[in-house]
Design an enzyme around this catalytic site. Structure first.
Site, PDB file in Angstrom:
ATOM      1  N   HIS A 127     -11.690 -21.532 -31.065  1.00 11.76           N
ATOM      2  CA  HIS A 127     -11.381 -20.776 -32.279  1.00 11.76           C
ATOM      3  C   HIS A 127      -9.903 -20.803 -32.633  1.00 11.76           C
ATOM      4  O   HIS A 127      -9.443 -20.007 -33.438  1.00 11.76           O
ATOM      5  CB  HIS A 127     -11.875 -19.328 -32.126  1.00 11.76           C
ATOM      6  N   ASP A 243     -16.283  -4.147 -15.072  1.00 11.32           N
ATOM      7  CA  ASP A 243     -14.966  -4.481 -15.606  1.00 11.32           C
ATOM      8  C   ASP A 243     -14.546  -5.878 -15.136  1.00 11.32           C
ATOM      9  O   ASP A 243     -14.650  -6.203 -13.942  1.00 11.32           O
ATOM     10  CB  ASP A 243     -13.954  -3.434 -15.128  1.00 11.32           C
TER      11      ASP A 243
END
EC number: 2.3.1.286
Length: 254
Positions: A127, A243
C-alpha cells in the site's frame, strides 16, 4: 488451532519458527498501534472519523487534494514520533538471523525500515509509503517538506514541477491500481515459504488478504497473530488472539 493462552501460543510459535526454513511475515496496522500510530478500520480508527478519499476523487478535485494533504500534515507529529515496536524488532531479528528473506506489509509508516530491514529489496509495501510523495503522472519523488512549503504558501496541494500532474503521498488509495512488481514479488514469496505469519491484519482487504491463503495452499504453515478474529482463522495452524508486542516480544534479539 487457536492458542488457549498467550504462553502456550508463544511456545508453539517458537517451535514453528525453529522448524521453518523460510519465513514470510505479512503485517498490517495492528503491529504499529503500540508505536502510537492508530489503525484505520477499528472502532475509533482514522476512517471512523474521516471518510477515505478515493483515488479518482483525488485526481478530479483540487479541494479533495487539499483535504488529503491537510489530513496528512495533521498526522505528521504522530508518524515522526513513532519508533519500531516489539513486533517490528522481533521480525528484524528473524531477518538478521537469515530466517526471513523479505517482508510483505500493508503498512505505510516506514517502521520496518527503521527496525533494520534493508530497503526495497526486502520490504514489499503493498500500500505504499506515507513518508514521501510521488507525482501520479511521471512518478517523480518529492520529500514531504517540499510539499509542505508549497501547501503552507497558498493552501493548495502542489503539482509536479516536471509534468504538472498532482503530487500525492506515495501510498495506494482506494480505487488506485496495486503495484505490479510488489504484487508479483509477494506472490512468489507466499508460494515459496514454509511458514507464513500474518500479524496485525484484519485480512479483509483484497487482494492483499489472499496471500495467507495462497501460502497455505502452497503447503506452508500459517500463523495468524491478531487481537480480533479473522475470516481465515479456521485455516490457520496457529492463531494467537493476544497483544502483538507480547506475542512477539520474546523473539526480539533471538
Amino acid at each position: 488451532m487457536i492458542a488457549s493462552d498467550l504462553q502456550s501460543g508463544v511456545e508453539r510459535l517458537g517451535d514453528m519458527i525453529a522448524e521453518a526454513r523460510v519465513i514470510v511475515p505479512f503485517t498490517g496496522a495492528g503491529i504499529s498501534t503500540e508505536c502510537g500510530i492508530p489503525d484505520f478500520r477499528s472502532p475509533g480508527g482514522i476512517w471512523t472519523r474521516n471518510r477515505p478519499i478515493p483515488f479518482d476523487e483525488f485526481v478530479a478535485s483540487q479541494s479533495a487534494r487539499d483535504e488529503s494533504w491537510r489530513r496528512r500534515f495533521a498526522m505528521e507529529e504522530v508518524f515522526a514520533a513513532a519508533k519500531p515496536g516489539r513486533g517490528h524488532r522481533a521480525l528484524a531479528s528473524l531477518y538478521r538471523a537469515g530466517k526471513v528473506p523479505a517482508i510483505i506489509t500493508q503498512n505505510i509508516d516506514n517502521l520496518h525500515q527503521a527496525s533494520g530491514f534493508a530497503g526495497e529489496h526486502v520490504i514489499i509495501e503493498l500500500h505504499g509509503n506515507t513518508t514521501y510523495a510521488r507525482c501520479i503522472g511521471c512518478g517523480q519523488a518529492y520529500p514531504l517538506d517540499w510539499v509542505k512549503r508549497r501547501f503552507d504558501g497558498d493552501g493548495l496541494a502542489p503539482n509536479c514541477t516536471a509534468c504538472g500532474e498532482p503530487v500525492k503521498t506515495a501510498t495506494i488509495s482506494f480505487g488506485q491500481m496495486m503495484p505490479d512488481d510488489e504484487m508479483q514479488r509477494a506472490t512468489a514469496l507466499s508460494q515459496a515459504c514454509d511458514l507464513f505469519i500474518a500479524i496485525g491484519s484484519s485480512l479483509v482487504v483484497w487482494p492483499a488478504a489472499g496471500f495467507p491463503m495462497m501460502a497455505k495452499n502452497a503447503g506452508a504453515r500459517l500463523v495468524i497473530i491478531n487481537r480480533e478474529p479473522t475470516e481465515q482463522d479456521d485455516i490457520a495452524d496457529l492463531v494467537i488472539h493476544h497483544d502483538i508486542g507480547e506475542a512477539l516480544g520474546p523473539f526480539v534479539g533471538n
